[in-house]
Design a protein around this motif. Structure first.
Motif, short mmCIF file in Angstrom:
data_model
loop_
_atom_site.label_atom_id
_atom_site.label_comp_id
_atom_site.label_asym_id
_atom_site.label_seq_id
_atom_site.Cartn_x
_atom_site.Cartn_y
_atom_site.Cartn_z
N GLU A 283 0.81 -1.22 0.00
CA GLU A 283 0.00 0.00 0.00
C GLU A 283 0.84 1.27 0.00
O GLU A 283 0.29 2.37 -0.06
CB GLU A 283 -0.96 0.00 1.19
N THR A 284 2.16 1.12 0.09
CA THR A 284 3.08 2.23 -0.13
C THR A 284 4.13 1.76 -1.12
O THR A 284 4.29 0.56 -1.37
CB THR A 284 3.78 2.69 1.16
N HIS A 285 4.85 2.72 -1.69
CA HIS A 285 5.89 2.39 -2.66
C HIS A 285 6.95 1.52 -1.98
O HIS A 285 7.38 1.82 -0.86
CB HIS A 285 6.53 3.68 -3.18
N GLN A 374 4.36 6.51 -11.02
CA GLN A 374 5.26 6.04 -9.97
C GLN A 374 5.00 4.54 -9.83
O GLN A 374 4.15 4.13 -9.03
CB GLN A 374 4.98 6.78 -8.66
N ASP A 376 5.59 0.43 -9.04
CA ASP A 376 6.26 -0.40 -8.04
C ASP A 376 7.27 -1.33 -8.73
O ASP A 376 7.38 -2.51 -8.42
CB ASP A 376 5.24 -1.21 -7.23
N GLY A 419 -4.41 0.59 -9.08
CA GLY A 419 -3.69 -0.19 -8.07
C GLY A 419 -4.00 -1.67 -8.10
O GLY A 419 -3.50 -2.42 -7.27
N TYR A 424 -3.68 2.50 -2.20
CA TYR A 424 -2.43 3.12 -1.77
C TYR A 424 -2.65 4.11 -0.64
O TYR A 424 -3.70 4.76 -0.56
CB TYR A 424 -1.74 3.81 -2.96
N LYS A 425 -1.65 4.22 0.22
CA LYS A 425 -1.70 5.16 1.33
C LYS A 425 -1.89 6.58 0.79
O LYS A 425 -1.23 6.99 -0.16
CB LYS A 425 -0.39 5.08 2.14
N ARG A 429 3.00 11.40 -2.39
CA ARG A 429 3.93 10.46 -3.02
C ARG A 429 3.22 9.40 -3.85
O ARG A 429 3.78 8.87 -4.81
CB ARG A 429 4.76 9.79 -1.92
N HIS A 430 1.97 9.09 -3.49
CA HIS A 430 1.27 8.00 -4.15
C HIS A 430 0.19 8.46 -5.12
O HIS A 430 -0.62 7.65 -5.58
CB HIS A 430 0.67 7.06 -3.10
N ARG A 431 0.20 9.74 -5.48
CA ARG A 431 -0.80 10.24 -6.42
C ARG A 431 -0.63 9.63 -7.80
O ARG A 431 -1.59 9.53 -8.57
CB ARG A 431 -0.70 11.77 -6.53
N GLU A 433 1.00 6.56 -8.21
CA GLU A 433 1.40 5.16 -8.02
C GLU A 433 0.53 4.23 -8.88
O GLU A 433 -0.69 4.39 -8.98
CB GLU A 433 1.27 4.78 -6.55
#
Length: 452
Positions: A283-285, A374, A376, A419, A424-425, A429-431, A433
């Motif tokens: 759920e995070t990078h 972004q 993974d 996703g 994602y959290k 940073r995850h906009r 992802e």
């Protein structure tokens, strides 16, 4: 003033008609594959690059590069390379930035891109024209180096990891404060008490490098993260994950397998003195670093929570601890900015452009962004498929093909979640992802539709 000429006409840039061509902004990894795919479809291309050389972030030592002297890729070779141009067999699992730059040069030479790149030509503005173009929409006027060129389409590939973002905290700091974008070598930290702020891969790398040279190193993160070593079961860890993804293993099962593998390889977070993550795996990078646990266990790196306030030559953390600090390195990411284009043209909201699949403008049919993701994983291969879709779309839109018409309808729909079932959290940073496997599969499907 020249006799008979109005004052507002004196400095007006000349206009060059290039409506039969596509403008690509940037000659980094995304701009290069954009040019390669557009040329493959017979579309004339101008690549405008503000630097004196290609490579973007991977060209160490240039003003706009953000790699440091020791930078290696986070993703292994198969997850990094372009699908139509494999990396050399002699390259290691995780190539050094010099090898990546050499690879990009070879790619540009192999596909005849160099003759289409104009170096030291910065784009200062892009604006809609009233003139119709060949791609079903009005043209774009691109201002660069004292002239305006009227292009039929524009592909923005200037990257999104170049404008440093630094958070604000109460108080003042009297030591040296720098963003990770300024970091180049560990000698900069010689004999100093260093605080690195930020839980990304760059921040963790700088923490590890500083441990070799500094008097003391502290690593501050706002939350606990999931860390992975670069190798699991003797192979690059992303390749292990790729096998599970290719087998369509459900995300819950992948979490169990990956979590167990990580614990075997690295131990528990409690044993490392790291905060327990407040979110599920993926759920995070992903943070990929084999050495951070090693240096923590040897006492060379001290984990810290978020900062409460800056107090001159010291920093107070939210757990009440205070440390004397000489240098703060803000490894806190980058702002997403497009300084040459008004946000009104970018369907902008919530801090980012809202393009279909992060690539296709929902209203304009001849404006695209390549590489605004972004993932993974590595990025080159994913952006190849983005640019393949862009090129096929532009090549077919003039013919009124059913594939192009279908994409026109699709891209006007609301953003799809990218996703693949992972939430994602919530953070800046995850906009952008994306889950790379499902995202790439979707891009390939789009390419097949356009090819038909």
């Amino acid at each position: 003033m020249i006799a008979g000429m109005a004052e507002d006409q004196v400095d007006k840039p000349s206009l060059r008609d290039a409506r039969d061509r596509v403008c690509v902004v940037g000659a980094g990894s995304s701009g290069l594959t954009a040019a390669r795919n557009l040329l493959a479809e017979g579309l004339p291309v101008d690549v405008l690059e503000r630097s004196a050389d290609l490579g973007g972030n991977w060209n160490y030592g240039t003003p706009y590069a953000r790699v440091y002297r020791s930078t290696h890729t986070i993703s292994s070779k198969p997850g990094t390379e372009y699908p139509d141009f494999p990396m050399p067999d002699a390259y290691p699992d995780y190539p050094h930035h010099t090898e990546i730059l050499a690879y990009l040069r070879d790619y540009a030479e192999r596909f005849g891109l160099l003759e289409h790149i104009e170096f030291e030509r910065e784009v200062s503005g892009i604006e809609r024209s009233a003139e119709p173009g060949p791609f079903g929409d009005v043209c774009w006027d691109v201002e660069t180096a004292g002239e305006v060129r009227r292009y039929g389409a524009v592909v923005i590939a200037n990257g999104h990891n170049w404008d440093p973002k630094i958070p604000e905290y109460p108080g003042d700091f009297t030591g040296r404060s720098m963003h990770s974008a300024e970091y180049r070598t560990p000698e900069m930290m010689e004999g100093r008490r260093v605080l690195v702020v930020g839980g990304g891969n760059s921040g963790c790398d700088i923490v590890v490098e500083s441990a070799h040279r500094s008097e003391a190193v502290y690593h501050s993160t706002r939350r606990g993260y999931h860390y992975f070593p670069k190798y699991l079961w003797g192979v690059p860890s992303d390749q292990v994950g790729e096998v599970l993804l290719s087998l369509r293993v459900p995300v819950g099962v992948r979490r169990l397998i990956a979590g167990a593998s990580r614990r075997i390889a690295m131990g528990s977070y409690a044993s490392l003195g790291l905060s327990k993550p407040d979110h599920k795996l993926f759920e995070t990078h992903p943070i990929v670093n084999s050495l951070l646990p090693y240096f923590i266990q040897h006492g060379a790196v001290t984990p810290k929570p978020d900062i409460e306030r800056l107090e001159g030559s010291s920093v107070r953390f939210v757990d009440g601890s205070v440390e004397k600090i000489d240098v703060i390195v803000w490894a806190t990411g980058y702002n997403l900015v497009f300084p040459f284009l008004d946000e009104a043209h970018l369907n902008w909201s919530d801090g980012r452009p809202h393009f279909f699949q992060h690539v296709f403008h929902p209203q304009y049919d001849n404006l695209f962004i390549a590489g605004m993701i972004q993932p993974d994983s590595g990025q080159f291969g994913i952006v190849h498929w983005q640019c393949r879709a862009i090129a096929l779309y532009l090549a077919s839109v003039g013919r009124g093909s059913r594939g192009a018409e279908r994409l026109k309808r699709l891209k006007r729909s609301p953003d799809a979640r990218l996703g693949a079932g992972i939430r994602y959290k919530e953070s800046s940073r995850h906009r952008l992802e994306v889950e790379h496997h499902a995202y790439t599969r979707g891009m390939k499907k789009l390419v097949r539709v356009l090819e038909r």
